[in-house]
Design a protein around this motif. Structure first.
Motif, PDB file in Angstrom:
ATOM      1  N   HIS A  95      -8.709 -11.477   3.866  1.00 32.93           N
ATOM      2  CA  HIS A  95      -8.419  -9.889   3.689  1.00 32.93           C
ATOM      3  C   HIS A  95      -8.898  -9.690   2.224  1.00 32.93           C
ATOM      4  CE1 HIS A  95      -6.373  -9.356   8.040  1.00 32.93           C
ATOM      5  NE2 HIS A  95      -5.749 -10.648   7.118  1.00 32.93           N
ATOM      6  N   ILE A 167      -2.343   1.658  -3.898  1.00 32.33           N
ATOM      7  CA  ILE A 167      -1.418   1.455  -2.579  1.00 32.33           C
ATOM      8  C   ILE A 167      -0.541   3.562  -2.678  1.00 32.33           C
ATOM      9  CG2 ILE A 167       1.614   1.791  -2.709  1.00 32.33           C
ATOM     10  CD1 ILE A 167       1.684  -1.071  -4.663  1.00 32.33           C
TER      11      ILE A 167
ATOM     12  N   TYR B 160       3.368  -6.519 -11.269  1.00 34.58           N
ATOM     13  CA  TYR B 160       1.715  -6.356 -11.238  1.00 34.58           C
ATOM     14  C   TYR B 160       2.369  -7.543  -9.690  1.00 34.58           C
ATOM     15  CZ  TYR B 160      -2.849  -8.055 -10.843  1.00 34.58           C
ATOM     16  OH  TYR B 160      -4.129  -8.691 -10.660  1.00 34.58           O
ATOM     17  N   ILE B 161       2.168  -8.241  -9.972  1.00 35.72           N
ATOM     18  CA  ILE B 161       2.184  -9.330  -8.242  1.00 35.72           C
ATOM     19  C   ILE B 161       3.224  -8.238  -7.812  1.00 35.72           C
ATOM     20  CG2 ILE B 161       3.699 -10.954  -7.707  1.00 35.72           C
ATOM     21  CD1 ILE B 161       3.806 -12.666 -10.309  1.00 35.72           C
ATOM     22  N   THR B 163       3.182  -5.688  -6.548  1.00 36.05           N
ATOM     23  CA  THR B 163       2.409  -4.759  -6.199  1.00 36.05           C
ATOM     24  C   THR B 163       0.688  -4.797  -5.366  1.00 36.05           C
ATOM     25  OG1 THR B 163       1.366  -4.063  -8.371  1.00 36.05           O
ATOM     26  CG2 THR B 163       2.565  -2.120  -7.270  1.00 36.05           C
ATOM     27  N   GLN B 164       0.468  -6.291  -6.022  1.00 34.64           N
ATOM     28  CA  GLN B 164      -0.346  -6.844  -5.338  1.00 34.64           C
ATOM     29  C   GLN B 164      -0.106  -7.361  -3.989  1.00 34.64           C
ATOM     30  OE1 GLN B 164      -3.407  -7.851  -7.199  1.00 34.64           O
ATOM     31  NE2 GLN B 164      -3.644 -10.355  -7.161  1.00 34.64           N
ATOM     32  N   LYS B 165       1.230  -8.124  -4.015  1.00 34.23           N
ATOM     33  CA  LYS B 165       1.471  -8.393  -2.548  1.00 34.23           C
ATOM     34  C   LYS B 165       1.542  -6.672  -1.259  1.00 34.23           C
ATOM     35  CE  LYS B 165       5.060 -11.898  -3.857  1.00 34.23           C
ATOM     36  NZ  LYS B 165       6.261 -12.543  -3.612  1.00 34.23           N
ATOM     37  N   ARG B 166       2.137  -6.544  -1.970  1.00 32.48           N
ATOM     38  CA  ARG B 166       2.172  -5.196  -1.380  1.00 32.48           C
ATOM     39  C   ARG B 166       1.172  -4.863  -0.280  1.00 32.48           C
ATOM     40  NH1 ARG B 166       4.192   0.672  -3.116  1.00 32.48           N
ATOM     41  NH2 ARG B 166       4.837   1.877  -1.056  1.00 32.48           N
ATOM     42  N   ILE B 167       0.045  -4.658  -2.046  1.00 35.27           N
ATOM     43  CA  ILE B 167      -1.410  -4.143  -1.100  1.00 35.27           C
ATOM     44  C   ILE B 167      -1.489  -5.769   0.384  1.00 35.27           C
ATOM     45  CG2 ILE B 167      -4.037  -4.719  -1.719  1.00 35.27           C
ATOM     46  CD1 ILE B 167      -3.129  -3.288  -4.715  1.00 35.27           C
ATOM     47  N   HIS B 168      -1.891  -6.503  -0.568  1.00 34.70           N
ATOM     48  CA  HIS B 168      -1.650  -7.587   0.907  1.00 34.70           C
ATOM     49  C   HIS B 168      -1.552  -7.457   1.771  1.00 34.70           C
ATOM     50  CE1 HIS B 168      -1.409 -11.467   2.921  1.00 34.70           C
ATOM     51  NE2 HIS B 168      -2.720 -11.696   2.281  1.00 34.70           N
ATOM     52  N   SER B 170      -0.291  -4.280   3.170  1.00 35.84           N
ATOM     53  CA  SER B 170      -0.728  -3.274   3.113  1.00 35.84           C
ATOM     54  C   SER B 170      -1.963  -3.133   4.208  1.00 35.84           C
ATOM     55  CB  SER B 170      -1.654  -1.552   2.686  1.00 35.84           C
ATOM     56  OG  SER B 170      -1.845  -2.165   1.667  1.00 35.84           O
ATOM     57  N   ILE B 171      -3.162  -4.071   3.696  1.00 42.45           N
ATOM     58  CA  ILE B 171      -4.456  -4.083   4.732  1.00 42.45           C
ATOM     59  C   ILE B 171      -4.350  -5.538   5.202  1.00 42.45           C
ATOM     60  CG2 ILE B 171      -5.556  -3.270   2.323  1.00 42.45           C
ATOM     61  CD1 ILE B 171      -6.956  -6.034   1.761  1.00 42.45           C
ATOM     62  N   SER B 172      -3.206  -6.513   5.150  1.00 44.90           N
ATOM     63  CA  SER B 172      -3.334  -7.698   5.943  1.00 44.90           C
ATOM     64  C   SER B 172      -2.105  -7.527   7.242  1.00 44.90           C
ATOM     65  CB  SER B 172      -3.677  -8.726   5.744  1.00 44.90           C
ATOM     66  OG  SER B 172      -2.456  -9.191   4.795  1.00 44.90           O
TER      67      SER B 172
END
Lengths: 219, 219
Positions: A95, A167, B160-161, B163-168, B170-172
DNA sequence: CGATTCTTTGAAAACAGTCAATCTGTGTGG
DNA sequence: CCACACAGATTGACTGTTTTCAAAGAATCG
């Protein structure tokens, strides 16, 4: 992860190669970047400090800059090339969460600042040249050069805003709309990265992306 | 948007009410927050400066803290209550991108720092008490109190971290896995916000969330 | 040129969204 | 205090989209 720059020994299992290269202007993009993001000029003296805090390194296509489980001890400023940051789930599916091109940074921020093992891999999608620096070097620079601190503040804000937007896109747009957004805002990514990685970045399958592109062509 | 605090006039179309309230300890959570996030102690003198830079304000349930199209001129530190940040698309559907509870911040960072009109609405989901401050006040504080600068650096990194986790996620992750993650990491959100908002935050329909919950119960 | 990687296509299955109806709990006004 | 309205949650039937699997075609690299 051991990147091998500051260590004389190549780690077993890693495919590093060393290639000494330096040129007068190879730090120029970094200097320009700092000036742009801080809004301040870098003096000759500061420039020298910056140069000595960054080490050039080349990565071959497919070579890891960081492997999941290792601590991201370096931040890399990309001079030339393309990298991707991605995780691998239980089923072995990759991913992609980040793409990096010239004048972007690579490195897992969380792992780098917290010294925790990274969840992510970063590897080179093209042969890539970067400038590497460590936490300590960066800390020193921040303390002695105000522009560096400002640069990071700006970077933090922008990356926060960018991830926020992403997001927003991921929860409120359809796969097709997300692709349109990407091709409008970052057309370079579509030309430098293979479609399966783009699809992964968008959170859809490669097949779905292929179909979206086909439909877009007929319009 | 005009929040009405520093202005004597209530704007047409806005449902503001004014209620003067202050207490000795109402700034304590903010002080503690700054100390936690900066790792430094706040002196009595600094505390006074901080107090004078923040103004208390109450918002009633459903009242707007920010409306899309307005500039987010204030950052709000939540003393008590619950808020949500969301956008509204062409079809009138709301998309929640952020929840705020006690000791969290509310305000559109992008709009606040760039002075651009916000894409988002922020409103109170419960009756809410906040401490408000402006860009100028914050800037002054940053310049005179080092701990404030550190606090923001830490906040920026963490958000930042996050939101990065949240993106991760949401896509995976699947919708179900995302819900599990949320209930594990932020159980308080599930108790304070209605399910339709949680569903929106997760990027799924309220019906789908209802079915996921039902399935989870039977396990 | 041969091997590998990437992309495209088709068909079936899984998944989530929409619409509409019902149910539940809350709060409001008479 | 009750009746009613309203917001939120649930359920079923249906529709539409995306994934998965498998196979074939195109492009790229050594």
């Amino acid at each position: 992860m051991v990147l091998g720059i500051f260590e004389p020994v190549i780690q077993p299992g890693y495919d590093f190669y060393f290639f000494s290269f330096t040129s007068d202007n190879m730090y120029e993009p970094l200097k320009k970047y700092i000036e742009d993001y801080s809004g301040e000029a870098i003096s000759e003296e500061e420039y020298e400090m910056i140069k000595s805090a960054f080490t050039p390194k080349k990565f071959r296509k497919k070579q890891y800059l960081l492997q999941a489980g290792d601590v991201s001890r370096y931040m890399a400023f990309i001079i030339k090339g393309a990298v991707r940051q991605y995780s691998v789930d239980d089923k072995g599916v990759e991913h992609v969460i980040y793409f990096g091109l010239e004048n972007w940074w690579a490195g897992d921020r969380e792992s780098f600042t917290m010294l925790t093992p990274s969840r992510y891999n970063i590897d080179a999608v093209e042969d890539t040249e970067v400038l590497l620096t460590t936490y300590d070097h960066l800390d020193q620079l921040k303390n002695s050069i105000p522009a560096i601190g400002k640069m990071f503040t700006t970077m933090d804000q922008r990356s926060y805003i960018a991830t926020q937007k992403r997001i927003h896109a991921s929860i409120s747009l359809t796969a097709e709309e997300r692709y349109q957004e990407l091709s409008k805002n970052y057309p370079a990514l579509l030309q430098r990265f293979p479609q399966n990685m783009i699809a992964s970045y968008l959170g859809i399958s490669a097949e779905t992306l292929s179909r979206i592109r086909k439909k877009a062509l007929s319009k």
